[in-house]
Enzyme design. Structure first.
Site, PDB file in Angstrom:
ATOM      1  N   SER A 160       0.841  -1.195   0.000  1.00 10.96           N
ATOM      2  CA  SER A 160       0.000   0.000   0.000  1.00 10.96           C
ATOM      3  C   SER A 160       0.884   1.257   0.000  1.00 10.96           C
ATOM      4  O   SER A 160       1.640   1.487  -0.935  1.00 10.96           O
ATOM      5  CB  SER A 160      -0.943  -0.032   1.201  1.00 10.96           C
ATOM      6  OG  SER A 160      -1.967   0.913   1.061  1.00 10.96           O
ATOM      7  N   LYS A 216     -19.991  17.720   3.944  1.00 10.32           N
ATOM      8  CA  LYS A 216     -19.038  17.927   5.031  1.00 10.32           C
ATOM      9  C   LYS A 216     -18.848  16.637   5.817  1.00 10.32           C
ATOM     10  O   LYS A 216     -17.769  16.328   6.296  1.00 10.32           O
ATOM     11  CB  LYS A 216     -19.535  19.042   5.959  1.00 10.32           C
ATOM     12  CG  LYS A 216     -18.588  19.361   7.114  1.00 10.32           C
ATOM     13  CD  LYS A 216     -17.239  19.833   6.591  1.00 10.32           C
ATOM     14  CE  LYS A 216     -16.291  20.167   7.742  1.00 10.32           C
ATOM     15  NZ  LYS A 216     -14.962  20.565   7.234  1.00 10.32           N
TER      16      LYS A 216
END
Length: 330
Positions: A161, A213
């Protein structure tokens, strides 16, 4: 005698509790004090000299005095001023990639003295972590590439990763045969306690400005729209990750390797995720035949609160072991 043992055990346990409370209070006070700049120490260890000293000690122990003197005469004097150098940097990354703080200092130090004839070897070990942390770590290695200083990354255990995001910056990637490599993917997970809270008649209210948000939350009720937006963000991050890897390793079939899977070194070599199957130890030994090898390390100084915390932990552990021994003796 039983009374003394009982009293000693009680005293040690009471002292343990008092010290624990004192340590917590002390760390709280220290945390409240505004910390100063955390300066560290930069060291350059000559691995070539250390290896040569080891070889000489081994020969001295195995050969008789006459044979050892003959061996010494056969050794050619090494003129370090005429040799290029290999700078070795270690990066053992955690989930939040806070080790980048030391890495940036080490890269800066190398850039201050390295030339295009030198080389940098990063012994990388990381299973990945937060995107922004490993993005910054990869950018630190890219500083070396921008200055055209040859960069090799060695993977002895794992570079997955975010770890592979760093590795793909290198001119060359070497890996141990059973090192774990790859995992070019993005993952996110979080628990949701909404049903549990609702069952217990607990409401959680959240107020936001901006449609997205918050997309998914821990305590609120998640919506299909929020989940879809969150999944879209993951897909976009994955696309950026794939583009980044493809840019730095164009030899890869990115669609084949960017599935989130990981591979062992043997498989990674066949997939061209790495360039050579070799441990960092063997690579360093080979380089010592033609270069001076230096280990570059930046060590942050621990704050007083951290030192006190470690000392308190060691004291508590010692007292607890003594209390346990008293219980065993009894």
């Amino acid at each position: 005698m039983d009374f003394l043992l009982e009293y000693s055990m009680f005293f040690l346990k009471a002292l343990t509790i008092v010290l624990a409370i004192g340590a917590v209070l002390l760390m709280g006070v220290m945390a409240a004090v505004k910390p100063g700049n955390r300066k560290g120490e930069l060291t350059f260890d000559n691995l070539s000299e250390e290896h040569q000293a080891l070889v000489e000690d081994l020969h001295q122990g195995m050969l008789d005095k006459k044979a050892f003197k003959k061996w010494q005469k056969q050794q050619k004097a090494v003129d370090s001023s005429s040799q290029s150098r290999l700078f070795v940097v270690d990066f053992h990354g955690s989930m939040d990639a806070h080790e980048v703080e030391a890495l940036r200092e080490e890269v800066t130090a190398v850039l201050a003295m390295a030339t295009k004839d030198d080389e940098v070897l990063v012994r990388l070990e990381s299973g990945g972590g937060v995107v922004h942390g490993y993005g910054l770590a990869a950018s630190q290695l890219d500083r070396l590439r921008q200055q055209e200083i040859p960069l090799t990354v060695a993977v002895d255990k794992v570079a997955a990763s975010g770890g592979y995001m760093m590795a793909c910056i290198a001119n060359k990637i070497i890996a141990a045969p059973f090192a774990i490599v790859g995992s070019i993917g993005v993952v996110a997970q979080l628990p949701n306690f909404h049903k549990l809270l609702k069952k217990n008649h607990v409401d959680v209210e959240m107020f936001t400005a901006g449609e997205y948000k918050r997309t998914v939350t821990v305590f609120g009720e998640n919506t299909d729209k929020g989940r879809a937006k969150f999944q879209h963000e993951l897909e976009e991050t994955h696309l950026l990750f794939k583009d980044f890897v493809q840019k730095h390793r164009p030899v890869l079939d990115i669609q084949q390797v960017a599935t989130g899977e990981h591979w062992f070194g043997y498989q990674a070599f066949e997939l061209k995720l790495v360039d050579e199957l070799l441990t960092s130890d063997d690579y360093v030994l080979k380089q010592m035949q033609q270069r001076q090898v230096f280990l570059v390390k930046y060590q942050l100084k621990k704050r007083l609160s951290e030192r006190m915390g470690l000392a308190a932990a060691a004291t508590l552990n010692s007292l607890w072991q003594q209390a346990n021994r008293l219980m065993v003796w009894r």
